[in-house]
Write a protein that holds these residues in place. Structure first.
Motif, PDB file in Angstrom:
ATOM      1  N   TRP B   7       1.859  36.273  11.277  1.00 27.41           N
ATOM      2  CA  TRP B   7       1.232  37.593  11.469  1.00 27.41           C
ATOM      3  C   TRP B   7      -0.248  37.479  11.150  1.00 27.41           C
ATOM      4  CZ3 TRP B   7       3.330  41.430  13.992  1.00 27.41           C
ATOM      5  CH2 TRP B   7       4.732  41.486  14.122  1.00 27.41           C
ATOM      6  N   GLN B   8      -1.087  37.872  12.092  1.00 30.66           N
ATOM      7  CA  GLN B   8      -2.530  37.800  11.860  1.00 30.66           C
ATOM      8  C   GLN B   8      -3.103  39.209  11.800  1.00 30.66           C
ATOM      9  OE1 GLN B   8      -4.504  35.294  14.729  1.00 30.66           O
ATOM     10  NE2 GLN B   8      -2.785  33.873  14.826  1.00 30.66           N
ATOM     11  N   PRO B   9      -3.850  39.515  10.720  1.00 27.21           N
ATOM     12  CA  PRO B   9      -4.492  40.829  10.668  1.00 27.21           C
ATOM     13  C   PRO B   9      -5.591  40.890  11.736  1.00 27.21           C
ATOM     14  CG  PRO B   9      -5.201  39.466   8.823  1.00 27.21           C
ATOM     15  CD  PRO B   9      -4.184  38.659   9.570  1.00 27.21           C
ATOM     16  N   ILE B  10      -5.670  42.004  12.437  1.00 23.29           N
ATOM     17  CA  ILE B  10      -6.631  42.106  13.551  1.00 23.29           C
ATOM     18  C   ILE B  10      -7.718  43.143  13.280  1.00 23.29           C
ATOM     19  CG2 ILE B  10      -6.904  42.611  16.017  1.00 23.29           C
ATOM     20  CD1 ILE B  10      -5.371  40.046  15.516  1.00 23.29           C
ATOM     21  N   THR B 103       0.339  47.382   8.860  1.00 27.17           N
ATOM     22  CA  THR B 103       0.487  47.294   7.411  1.00 27.17           C
ATOM     23  C   THR B 103      -0.719  47.965   6.764  1.00 27.17           C
ATOM     24  OG1 THR B 103       1.393  45.095   7.846  1.00 27.17           O
ATOM     25  CG2 THR B 103       1.027  45.672   5.541  1.00 27.17           C
ATOM     26  N   ASP B 104      -0.489  49.030   6.033  1.00 30.50           N
ATOM     27  CA  ASP B 104      -1.580  49.763   5.366  1.00 30.50           C
ATOM     28  C   ASP B 104      -2.720  50.113   6.328  1.00 30.50           C
ATOM     29  OD1 ASP B 104      -0.220  49.514   3.033  1.00 30.50           O
ATOM     30  OD2 ASP B 104      -1.295  47.666   2.415  1.00 30.50           O
ATOM     31  N   GLY B 105      -2.389  50.623   7.494  1.00 29.44           N
ATOM     32  CA  GLY B 105      -3.442  51.004   8.439  1.00 29.44           C
ATOM     33  C   GLY B 105      -4.085  49.834   9.157  1.00 29.44           C
ATOM     34  N   GLU B 106      -3.634  48.612   8.853  1.00 26.61           N
ATOM     35  CA  GLU B 106      -4.172  47.425   9.527  1.00 26.61           C
ATOM     36  C   GLU B 106      -3.189  46.982  10.601  1.00 26.61           C
ATOM     37  OE1 GLU B 106      -6.806  44.689   9.058  1.00 26.61           O
ATOM     38  OE2 GLU B 106      -7.706  46.650   8.648  1.00 26.61           O
TER      39      GLU B 106
END
Ligand code: SRM
Ligand SMILES: Cc1cc2nc3c(=O)[nH]c(=O)nc-3n(C[C@H](O)[C@H](O)[C@H](O)COP(=O)(O)OP(=O)(O)OC[C@H]3O[C@@H](n4cnc5c(N)ncnc54)[C@H](O)[C@@H]3O)c2cc1C
Ligand code: SF4
Ligand code: FES
Lengths: 847, 111
Positions: B7-10, B103-106
């Motif tokens: 999973w990569q935060p974007i 996740t948390d608005g991300e």
């Protein structure tokens, strides 16, 4: 058997002679030679008068040397035939050349009859038949103030209109007690007279001219039999036509008692190898002074020569025309001369309308009609008359102003033999056959049957028949814009306006279903913009715009964009030009002058667009809307400021128009041009709106098109002052914006519009629908709320965020690669890319 | 070649544009077109248009037909279903789709 090509010689290259050549050239094994007495090849005599309203000889030409060469036809101009040797089968021209024939076709047409009035040979006494005549008239009119047309028939009135347009104080002198005596009854003629007088043309009936002598105030004085007289500078004789049958008389072909080369049903003369067609031919003791019967004769003669059996069996002489802006129609027995027939008459003096229908003694068939002032029922009346369709119980309902349901004639009621297009003689049966062979729309029916390619008068009926036939075959002619709205674009426009809807979401919620698509969204965005003219990238609107509009540039094949600053009328200061050059250099953009007289910079990445535009805007430029379905360019020429021929300041007008209409969102792109004189260097007649300067103002052309299917613009109005010009354009364009289908240029729109040009003239000039004030207001609102979309965009942080390739990185798209060619960049081809095409993340399921 | 996915935060969900697209770059240099449809539905598909051979799909218009949501390529208008990546105009072509989560608005992409 002799296999050498059979020699066909055609004498005369008028409209009919040319039509014959076209027909004949379809067949192999014939060597065709055309001998034309005029110094040019065939031209459109029917539209001859348009020569005065800006059309050139080339515009009117129906063929060209190149075309005849291409289809292998020999032709000679200035080649008047003076001798026929029937035994040797040879003709000789004035200059002594001799041509042998197997079949000779006489298509010599007719000439204007000039009554034997003493003084008729004087200078400035002319006729109205050829382009040369028109040149002469123009020259004579320049020197004079007053003009007289002798003859109040159809052609005479057309000539009178020409004199009026040329600025002469115009009179019509007619021997008979009424105008257009052949086509109209007494009452119709009287109304026409009062209408014509209403626009300042004086009509003198029952006047016989005794002599023409020197005038006191003008060049001539015409003395009439009743002792009165009239002074004038120019005289045009239009007292009927006489067939050119001199050759026939001299070389012994049978001619009629009152002239005309006698022909049989095969269009053959008394000599088995000689045919006669068109206005020189006398069939059944009758000369047809119209082009359609001539075309039919041409076809019959060609068919006969190749051994076919087509016959000429007469032709309908009904006419509908616009004379000096007045509608006149005549069908069949207009004078009610048939024994026992009965007439119904509707007359409305205040509105200047007169209509009469003549029905058969048993009341079942329509045998004649006269329409003056309103010809809207002409088509349907003509179909009743031509096809013997049984009349409704109260036939007067056909001409009464609609008080409720009007009995309209369904196209289904037409028999297969019904003529739909009389110019090209196409029947309903021909249309049905074309559809059975696969034509699926009007365009295809047109190209396979030729219907509608003559005067264009049949366009509405042609569309009706085609649509109806397609529907019968289950082809759905749905006007719904897409699956989300059960409405056409026009209907959506009305909804938006009537309910004051300002967003797509609301429109969808109230009147649609689903989420929308790439068809209804941009269409709605365009409608919303036309009506409210909000910033098109407002958050509500962003998701509706077509790609080009979302990023305010045209996307190129590699995903980069082009940048086109507006350059009104093609005018640009050196300073701005330098900035454009600097920007192009700095961002390494491919630079090209466009076909629209401005400069296009290609190869800008999406993330570079805002900075590029900032530079341009800071230098005083604005968006050119090269991406939008909106006003593109107003092409121009330098005009009277520099050019020695210029009549008006076309540059200033072009800039004024470009500034006025820039930003107007419309069903398709709109292009204008303004030329400073009739030489037309700006090619205005190929634009949606074309303006050509005249001595007195501006001529307005509408609905021209270049592109895929070029169309010459129609002359809409002449000699307008600036203010009227702009009013007319406001109304015309706004009506287009309101009523056209999506992605329909003004050309196609007009051609499909019921009533066509005449209807638009009524709306724009006469306020027929009473909406002109509203149209102008709506346009003014668009003008007043104009903003440069790029300026608004670069001033908004929120907007700028959208102009980046990645939300999570400042990297640039590594797939965009350029190579250098002719010292500039161009997109690299796949095989030229250094790292290869990055075909990533694509599953190619084997097909 | 590693096929390991993570999973990569974007970006923040507020970086998305309602009913329109943005583009994300994954660690392996793949480009992903991200679309927010309505208030909460998010789709992620490859940004590469296999017909036009350019990275442009995120700039296409979102449409819907009979309940299926698709993006129409800005180049030549071929439509790709956002849920499956199947091309509606030529089913020989299917573009890659990605899983997303918040996740948390991300917004995160499994890539
Ligand atoms: C740049 C230019 C060619 C050039 O290198 O000179 C051009 C380029 C394009 N034209 Fe054009 N046309 C250009 C002048 C013309 C002209 C000439 C003119 O305007 O005098 C015509 C014929 C005149 C006319 O429109 O009647 C013309 C008729 C078309 C057509 C056919 C329209 C039609 O009614 O048949 C299309 C296709 C369409 O619009 O559906 C088209 C479409 C296009 C598109 C938008 C195709 C596309 O989707 O990529 C091109 C985008 C260019 C860009 O990226 O900026 N272009 N195009 C010209 C830009 C003029 C300008 O300054 O804005
Ligand atoms: C102003 C005007 C408006 C009109 N409006 C309409 C209309 O609205 N609708 C309609 O149906 N009709 C109209 N007409 C009539 C229409 O133009 C004619 O019916 C049509 O042109 C006849 O064609 P044609 O080929 O028989 O004759 P023409 O067009 O007259 O052609 C005959 C040609 O033969 C040439 N010629 C003659 N003798 C010789 C010779 N010995 N050797 C070589 N060449 C020779 C002539 O110079 C001429 O060029 C109009 C006519 C005019 C003048
Ligand atoms: S003619 Fe065709 S290729 Fe050339 S610019 Fe116009 S649309 Fe593009
Ligand atoms: S009737 Fe003239 S084009 Fe059809």
């Amino acid at each position: 058997m002799n296999t050498a090509p059979r020699k066909i010689v055609v004498v005369g290259n008028g409209m009919v002679g040319h039509h014959f050549v076209d027909e004949m050239a379809k067949h192999e094994g014939y060597e065709i030679t055309v001998l034309s007495a005029e110094d040019r090849l065939a031209y459109d005599r029917v539209h001859l008068s348009e020569y005065f309203s800006g059309k050139t000889a080339e515009d009117l030409a129906m063929t060209s040397p190149a075309y005849y060469n291409e289809i292998g036809v020999n032709f000679f101009t200035n080649a008047k035939v003076t001798h026929i040797d029937k035994a040797a089968k040879e003709v000789t021209t004035e200059s002594g050349e001799t041509y042998a024939y197997d079949k000779l076709v006489m298509a010599t047409g007719s000439y204007p009859f000039v009554p034997p009035i003493p003084g008729k040979e004087r200078e400035h006494c002319l006729v109205y038949r050829t382009i040369q005549d028109l040149d002469d008239i123009q020259a004579s009119a320049k020197a004079g103030k007053v003009g007289v047309v002798v003859g109040g028939g159809l052609l005479g009135l057309e000539a009178a209109n020409a004199l009026k347009e040329l600025g002469l104080q115009t009179h019509v002198v007619e021997f008979a007690p009424q105008l257009m005596g052949v086509q109209l009854d007494t009452d119709g003629g009287a109304l026409l007279r009062s209408m014509i007088e209403g626009i300042g043309v004086q009509v003198h009936t029952q006047k016989a001219t005794n002599e023409i002598v020197d005038g006191e105030e003008c060049v001539h004085r015409m003395n009439f039999a009743d002792g009165s007289h009239l002074e004038t500078d120019v005289i045009l004789f239009s007292a009927g036509i006489r067939p050119y049958d001199n050759l026939a008389r001299e070389f012994d072909l049978t001619v009629g008692e009152r002239g005309g080369i006698v022909v049989d049903n095969n269009c053959k003369t008394s000599d088995d190898s000689i045919y006669a067609i068109g206005e020189c031919a006398l069939w059944n003791n009758f000369i047809f002074g119209l082009v359609a019967p001539g075309y039919t004769m041409a076809k019959v003669a060609a068919d006969n020569i190749i051994g076919g059996e087509q016959q000429f069996t007469g032709a309908d002489m009904s006419t509908k025309l616009k004379l000096m802006g007045m509608d006149v129609g005549s069908i069949g027995d207009a004078h009610a001369r048939t024994e026992g027939c009965k007439s119904y008459v509707y007359s409305n003096q205040p509105d200047q309308i007169y209509k009469k229908i003549v029905v058969s003694p048993n009341g079942k068939e329509l045998i004649g009609a006269v329409l003056v002032g309103d010809t809207s029922e002409y088509d349907s009346l003509l179909q009743y008359a031509l096809n013997g369709i049984e009349l409704p119980e109260n036939p007067d309902g056909l001409i009464l102003p609609s008080s409720g349901e009007k009995p309209t004639l369904g196209v289904d009621a037409l028999p297969d033999t019904a003529t739909i297009c009389s110019c090209l003689n196409v029947t309903k049966g021909d249309i049905v056959a074309a559809i059975d062979c696969g034509a699926v729309d009007v365009g295809q029916v047109k190209s396979s049957t030729q219907a509608g390619t003559g005067c264009g008068g049949c366009a509405a009926l042609l569309k009706k028949v085609t649509d109806h036939e397609l529907e019968k075959r289950g082809v759905e002619i749905s006007t719904d814009i897409c699956e989300h709205f059960a409405y056409s674009r026009v209907e959506l426009f009305h909804i938006v306006q009537a309910e004051q809807i300002k967003s797509f979401d609301l429109l969808l919620e109230k009147h649609g279903s689903g989420l929308g698509c790439e068809i209804c969204k941009p269409a709605a965005a365009s409608i919303l913009a036309s009506v409210w003219n909000d910033y098109i990238l407002k958050p509500d609107h962003v998701s509706l715009q077509d790609t080009n509009d979302i990023f305010l540039g045209n996307m190129q094949k590699d995903g980069t964009y082009s940048v086109v600053p507006r350059m009104p009328g093609g005018e640009v200061t050196p300073d701005k030009l330098i900035v454009i050059g600097e920007v192009a250099k700095e961002y390494n953009l491919y630079t090209k002058v466009t076909g629209g007289q401005r400069i296009d910079l290609f190869g800008a990445r999406v993330d570079q667009l805002p900075a590029i535009w900032k530079r341009l805007i800071d230098a005083g430029m604005e968006t050119g809307h090269a991406y939008g379905k909106s006003l593109r360019t107003v092409k121009s020429c330098v005009g009277s400021t520099w050019c020695r021929y210029g009549q008006q300041d076309s540059m200033a007008m072009a800039i004024l128009l470009e500034d006025r209409y820039k930003g107007l969102r419309s069903p398709h792109k709109i292009k204008f041009a303004v030329s400073g004189c009739t030489r037309e260097c700006a090619e205005a007649q190929s634009k949606d709106i074309g303006v050509i300067a005249t001595e007195n103002g501006w001529n307005l052309y509408v609905s021209g098109n270049g592109g895929m299917k070029p169309r010459h613009g129609d002359l809409f109005a002449t000699d307008l002052d600036d203010e009227t010009l702009i009013k007319y354009i406001d109304r015309y364009l706004m009506f287009y914006v309101r009523t056209a289908d999506r992605l329909t240029r003004t050309s196609v729109w007009l051609e499909n519009l019921e009533g066509g040009l005449a209807y638009m003239e009524k709306i724009v000039k006469d306020d027929h629908l009473g909406i002109n004030a509203e149209l102008e207001k709506q346009m003014q609102n668009v003008v007043d709320t104009y903003q440069c979309e790029w300026k608004t965009t670069i001033e908004s942080e929120e907007q700028l965020k959208r102009f980046r390739q990645f939300v999570n990185s400042d990297a640039i798209d590594s797939n965009i690669e350029f190579v250098t060619e002719r010292e500039q960049i161009r997109p690299a081809k796949d095989e030229e890319k250094k790292y290869g095409v990055k075909i990533q993340a694509v599953d190619l399921t084997p097909a | 070649m590693t096929t390991e996915h993570s999973w990569q935060p974007i970006c923040s969900t507020s970086d998305l544009i309602k009913n329109s697209g943005v583009c994300a770059l994954l660690a392996n240099q793949e480009q992903v077109a991200l679309f927010q449809v309505g208030n909460d539905k998010i789709y992620a598909v490859s940004n590469f248009d296999p017909f036009g051979k350019a990275n442009v799909l995120y700039r296409g218009l979102i449409g819907e037909t009979k309940g299926d949501v698709y993006v129409a390529s800005p180049l030549l208008k071929q439509r790709f279903m956002l849920s499956s990546g199947v091309c509606l105009d030529d089913d020989a072509y299917t573009i890659k789709t990605y899983e997303t989560r918040i996740t948390d608005g991300e917004l995160e992409i499994l890539g």
